[in-house]
Motif scaffolding. Structure first.
Motif, PDB file in Angstrom:
ATOM      1  N   GLY A 113       0.809  -1.218   0.000  1.00 46.52           N
ATOM      2  CA  GLY A 113       0.000   0.000   0.000  1.00 46.52           C
ATOM      3  C   GLY A 113       0.838   1.263   0.000  1.00 46.52           C
ATOM      4  O   GLY A 113       0.663   2.135  -0.861  1.00 46.52           O
ATOM      5  N   PRO A 114       1.774   1.418   0.951  1.00 43.48           N
ATOM      6  CA  PRO A 114       2.636   2.608   0.931  1.00 43.48           C
ATOM      7  C   PRO A 114       3.409   2.763  -0.379  1.00 43.48           C
ATOM      8  O   PRO A 114       3.611   3.890  -0.854  1.00 43.48           O
ATOM      9  N   ARG A 115       3.835   1.650  -0.979  1.00 41.67           N
ATOM     10  CA  ARG A 115       4.549   1.732  -2.263  1.00 41.67           C
ATOM     11  C   ARG A 115       3.634   2.325  -3.330  1.00 41.67           C
ATOM     12  O   ARG A 115       4.044   3.172  -4.122  1.00 41.67           O
ATOM     13  N   CYS A 116       2.347   1.868  -3.342  1.00 42.81           N
ATOM     14  CA  CYS A 116       1.392   2.393  -4.324  1.00 42.81           C
ATOM     15  C   CYS A 116       1.106   3.866  -4.102  1.00 42.81           C
ATOM     16  O   CYS A 116       0.706   4.578  -5.032  1.00 42.81           O
ATOM     17  N   ARG A 117       1.295   4.337  -2.859  1.00 45.89           N
ATOM     18  CA  ARG A 117       1.049   5.744  -2.537  1.00 45.89           C
ATOM     19  C   ARG A 117       2.303   6.602  -2.724  1.00 45.89           C
ATOM     20  O   ARG A 117       2.319   7.759  -2.331  1.00 45.89           O
ATOM     21  N   GLY A 118       3.357   6.013  -3.281  1.00 44.66           N
ATOM     22  CA  GLY A 118       4.529   6.814  -3.628  1.00 44.66           C
ATOM     23  C   GLY A 118       5.725   6.667  -2.725  1.00 44.66           C
ATOM     24  O   GLY A 118       6.769   7.291  -2.967  1.00 44.66           O
ATOM     25  N   ALA A 119       5.642   5.862  -1.665  1.00 48.86           N
ATOM     26  CA  ALA A 119       6.784   5.688  -0.760  1.00 48.86           C
ATOM     27  C   ALA A 119       7.863   4.855  -1.450  1.00 48.86           C
ATOM     28  O   ALA A 119       7.575   3.962  -2.250  1.00 48.86           O
ATOM     29  N   GLY A 120       9.127   5.152  -1.141  1.00 49.99           N
ATOM     30  CA  GLY A 120      10.227   4.349  -1.651  1.00 49.99           C
ATOM     31  C   GLY A 120      10.227   2.968  -1.011  1.00 49.99           C
ATOM     32  O   GLY A 120       9.568   2.735   0.013  1.00 49.99           O
ATOM     33  N   ARG A 121      10.985   2.046  -1.614  1.00 53.79           N
ATOM     34  CA  ARG A 121      10.975   0.654  -1.129  1.00 53.79           C
ATOM     35  C   ARG A 121      11.401   0.559   0.333  1.00 53.79           C
ATOM     36  O   ARG A 121      10.743  -0.095   1.137  1.00 53.79           O
ATOM     37  N   ALA A 122      12.496   1.215   0.683  1.00 58.75           N
ATOM     38  CA  ALA A 122      12.999   1.134   2.057  1.00 58.75           C
ATOM     39  C   ALA A 122      12.010   1.766   3.037  1.00 58.75           C
ATOM     40  O   ALA A 122      11.740   1.207   4.117  1.00 58.75           O
ATOM     41  N   GLU A 123      11.457   2.915   2.661  1.00 56.12           N
ATOM     42  CA  GLU A 123      10.497   3.592   3.535  1.00 56.12           C
ATOM     43  C   GLU A 123       9.235   2.739   3.722  1.00 56.12           C
ATOM     44  O   GLU A 123       8.721   2.598   4.840  1.00 56.12           O
ATOM     45  N   ALA A 124       8.734   2.158   2.627  1.00 60.88           N
ATOM     46  CA  ALA A 124       7.530   1.328   2.692  1.00 60.88           C
ATOM     47  C   ALA A 124       7.756   0.104   3.563  1.00 60.88           C
ATOM     48  O   ALA A 124       6.889  -0.282   4.359  1.00 60.88           O
ATOM     49  N   ARG A 125       8.923  -0.508   3.440  1.00 59.74           N
ATOM     50  CA  ARG A 125       9.202  -1.708   4.248  1.00 59.74           C
ATOM     51  C   ARG A 125       9.384  -1.330   5.714  1.00 59.74           C
ATOM     52  O   ARG A 125       9.020  -2.110   6.605  1.00 59.74           O
ATOM     53  N   ALA A 126       9.921  -0.164   5.984  1.00 58.89           N
ATOM     54  CA  ALA A 126      10.063   0.285   7.377  1.00 58.89           C
ATOM     55  C   ALA A 126       8.690   0.510   8.000  1.00 58.89           C
ATOM     56  O   ALA A 126       8.432   0.122   9.157  1.00 58.89           O
ATOM     57  N   GLN A 127       7.781   1.136   7.233  1.00 57.06           N
ATOM     58  CA  GLN A 127       6.419   1.333   7.725  1.00 57.06           C
ATOM     59  C   GLN A 127       5.735  -0.013   7.952  1.00 57.06           C
ATOM     60  O   GLN A 127       5.030  -0.214   8.952  1.00 57.06           O
ATOM     61  N   LEU A 162      -4.288  -0.675   7.158  1.00 55.07           N
ATOM     62  CA  LEU A 162      -3.973   0.485   7.991  1.00 55.07           C
ATOM     63  C   LEU A 162      -2.690   1.188   7.572  1.00 55.07           C
ATOM     64  O   LEU A 162      -2.485   2.367   7.889  1.00 55.07           O
ATOM     65  N   ALA A 163      -1.828   0.478   6.846  1.00 51.22           N
ATOM     66  CA  ALA A 163      -0.531   1.044   6.479  1.00 51.22           C
ATOM     67  C   ALA A 163      -0.659   2.237   5.547  1.00 51.22           C
ATOM     68  O   ALA A 163       0.270   3.059   5.462  1.00 51.22           O
ATOM     69  N   VAL A 164      -1.786   2.363   4.858  1.00 50.00           N
ATOM     70  CA  VAL A 164      -1.983   3.525   3.976  1.00 50.00           C
ATOM     71  C   VAL A 164      -2.622   4.688   4.730  1.00 50.00           C
ATOM     72  O   VAL A 164      -2.996   5.687   4.131  1.00 50.00           O
ATOM     73  N   ARG A 165      -2.734   4.544   6.046  1.00 49.81           N
ATOM     74  CA  ARG A 165      -3.317   5.563   6.924  1.00 49.81           C
ATOM     75  C   ARG A 165      -4.667   6.048   6.393  1.00 49.81           C
ATOM     76  O   ARG A 165      -4.850   7.232   6.097  1.00 49.81           O
ATOM     77  N   PRO A 166      -5.624   5.136   6.272  1.00 48.35           N
ATOM     78  CA  PRO A 166      -6.919   5.508   5.688  1.00 48.35           C
ATOM     79  C   PRO A 166      -7.739   6.377   6.631  1.00 48.35           C
ATOM     80  O   PRO A 166      -7.617   6.278   7.850  1.00 48.35           O
ATOM     81  N   ARG A 167      -8.562   7.219   6.059  1.00 47.15           N
ATOM     82  CA  ARG A 167      -9.550   7.946   6.855  1.00 47.15           C
ATOM     83  C   ARG A 167     -10.772   7.080   7.088  1.00 47.15           C
ATOM     84  O   ARG A 167     -11.542   7.318   8.013  1.00 47.15           O
ATOM     85  N   LEU A 168     -10.949   6.075   6.221  1.00 45.53           N
ATOM     86  CA  LEU A 168     -12.087   5.169   6.348  1.00 45.53           C
ATOM     87  C   LEU A 168     -11.588   3.748   6.193  1.00 45.53           C
ATOM     88  O   LEU A 168     -10.956   3.410   5.190  1.00 45.53           O
ATOM     89  N   LEU A 169     -11.851   2.915   7.191  1.00 47.01           N
ATOM     90  CA  LEU A 169     -11.462   1.509   7.166  1.00 47.01           C
ATOM     91  C   LEU A 169     -12.713   0.673   6.951  1.00 47.01           C
ATOM     92  O   LEU A 169     -13.694   0.804   7.680  1.00 47.01           O
ATOM     93  N   LEU A 170     -12.676  -0.191   5.926  1.00 42.67           N
ATOM     94  CA  LEU A 170     -13.816  -1.045   5.604  1.00 42.67           C
ATOM     95  C   LEU A 170     -13.444  -2.499   5.886  1.00 42.67           C
ATOM     96  O   LEU A 170     -12.406  -2.979   5.431  1.00 42.67           O
ATOM     97  N   LEU A 171     -14.293  -3.186   6.638  1.00 39.85           N
ATOM     98  CA  LEU A 171     -14.038  -4.570   7.040  1.00 39.85           C
ATOM     99  C   LEU A 171     -15.197  -5.442   6.563  1.00 39.85           C
ATOM    100  O   LEU A 171     -16.321  -5.304   7.034  1.00 39.85           O
TER     101      LEU A 171
END
Length: 363
Positions: A113-127, A162-171
């Protein structure tokens, strides 16, 4: 300190009153029409509850952008999302079967998810590593989905959402794929995670226990429409349809009250403890029904009917008895009591309910 969606703790309290989810979801598919109004405040968990085919999942998919709206509106924090594509919505989704990527490790599933939102590989894996740690899964970062238990897979799917820090979580039925023992444990864990989630969450389920434990408010949907909404205790105490009454384990009838007497439209009169006038519901639990082989004498019960046993089934540590007669109803009793009464389909019994054990409320 931050909340589960990454926002500084306490920041939500300063948000404007207009923020939150405000939606009217109108979807027409063939002969089925969904028309559901839904509001969710920041920090609130709302459960969409209803029978199969009611429209719950269609509503959830409409919120996610996976099903287009035919009409209505969808606003999140004041922004119109009615025509926004799924990837442009600040929404995280946990599907019933989790849909984890089988060729990726737990860490890379969450990092996706973070990768799709523009985060670099290292940053996304850290998150992703941080989210797995929050879920108690640091030791499973390199494990692929097929080697995860059902409960572990559910937590990885939640971390990914949750890793994409959503404003709305759907379950979407998040516990349906789990066995009974795992479900109990994961339900408690999910409740803890949702307690710390300060954005908005919408849960779809047909399981009343999941809804009662996980949600702050229930919205009951039948045939594409909202038939009742309120807190779990309000819904359980004052059901307004047969489906809800069965769900929470109550006998439910509708009639017209005159004082302590309620006359049913197609049945006998009931005596209640409440003094009301006009259209009402009357509800009482199966445990309030006592059964007798012969008509009881000297009983204080004001409600008494001659019934026939239509069926019996095990219900927890009780026997649930379905009864037909002037008033169709269910009764719960111990296996010993059922044996002493000689209960079997077709047996005739007398059913009694004390007025004090009924609950009447305006229809």
């Amino acid at each position: 300190m931050t909340d589960l969606d990454g926002t500084p703790a306490g920041a939500r309290a300063q948000e404007s009153p207009g923020q939150g989810l405000d939606a009217r979801l109108v979807v027409e598919r063939g002969t089925f029409r969904l028309d559901v109004s839904l509001t969710v405040s920041p920090g609130e968990v709302v459960a969409l509850l209803g029978p199969n085919g009611a429209g719950k999942t269609t509503a959830l998919r409409a919120l996610a952008g996976l099903v287009p709206l035919t009409g209505g509106h969808l606003r999140l924090d004041g922004a119109d999302l009615g025509h926004a594509p799924p990837e442009a919505r600040p929404v995280g989704v946990v599907f019933q079967d989790y849909l984890l990527f089988p060729h990726l490790s737990a860490l890379d599933n969450v990092a996706f998810g973070p990768r799709c939102r523009g985060a670099g590989r290292a940053e996304a894996r850290a998150q992703a590593a941080e989210w797995l740690a929050r879920m108690g899964l640091s030791g499973h970062a390199g494990v692929k989905p097929r080697r995860l238990s059902g409960g572990q897979a559910q937590r990885v799917a939640l971390a990914r959402a949750l890793a994409v820090r959503p404003r709305l979580l759907l379950l979407d039925e998040p516990l349906a794929a789990l066995d009974a023992r795992t479900r109990l444990e994961v339900r408690a864990q999910l409740r803890r995670h949702l307690d710390g989630f300060e954005a908005m969450a919408v849960l779809v389920t047909h399981d009343p226990l999941d809804a009662m434990v996980l949600a702050d408010r229930l919205v009951v949907v039948e045939h594409g429409r909202v038939v009742q909404e309120g807190t779990p205790s309000e819904i359980a105490r004052r059901p307004r349809t047969d489906y809800i009454a069965r769900l929470v384990g109550l006998n439910l009838y509708r009639g017209r009250a005159a004082g302590h007497t309620v006359r049913l439209a197609d049945g006998p009169a009931l005596t209640t403890s409440e003094d009301l006038s006009g259209p009402v519901f009357v509800a009482f639990p199966p445990s309030a029904v006592t059964l007798h082989r012969d008509r009881p004498t000297g009983s204080s019960a004001r409600n008494l009917w001659r019934c026939e046993v239509a069926g019996l089934e095990t219900h927890g540590d009780q026997i649930r008895v379905a009864l037909t007669g002037p008033l169709p109803l269910t009764a719960d009793l111990t296996a010993l009591a059922a044996a002493e009464l000689g209960l079997r389909p077709g047996a005739v019994v007398w059913a009694a309910v004390k007025a004090a054990q009924t609950h009447a409320y305006p229809a």
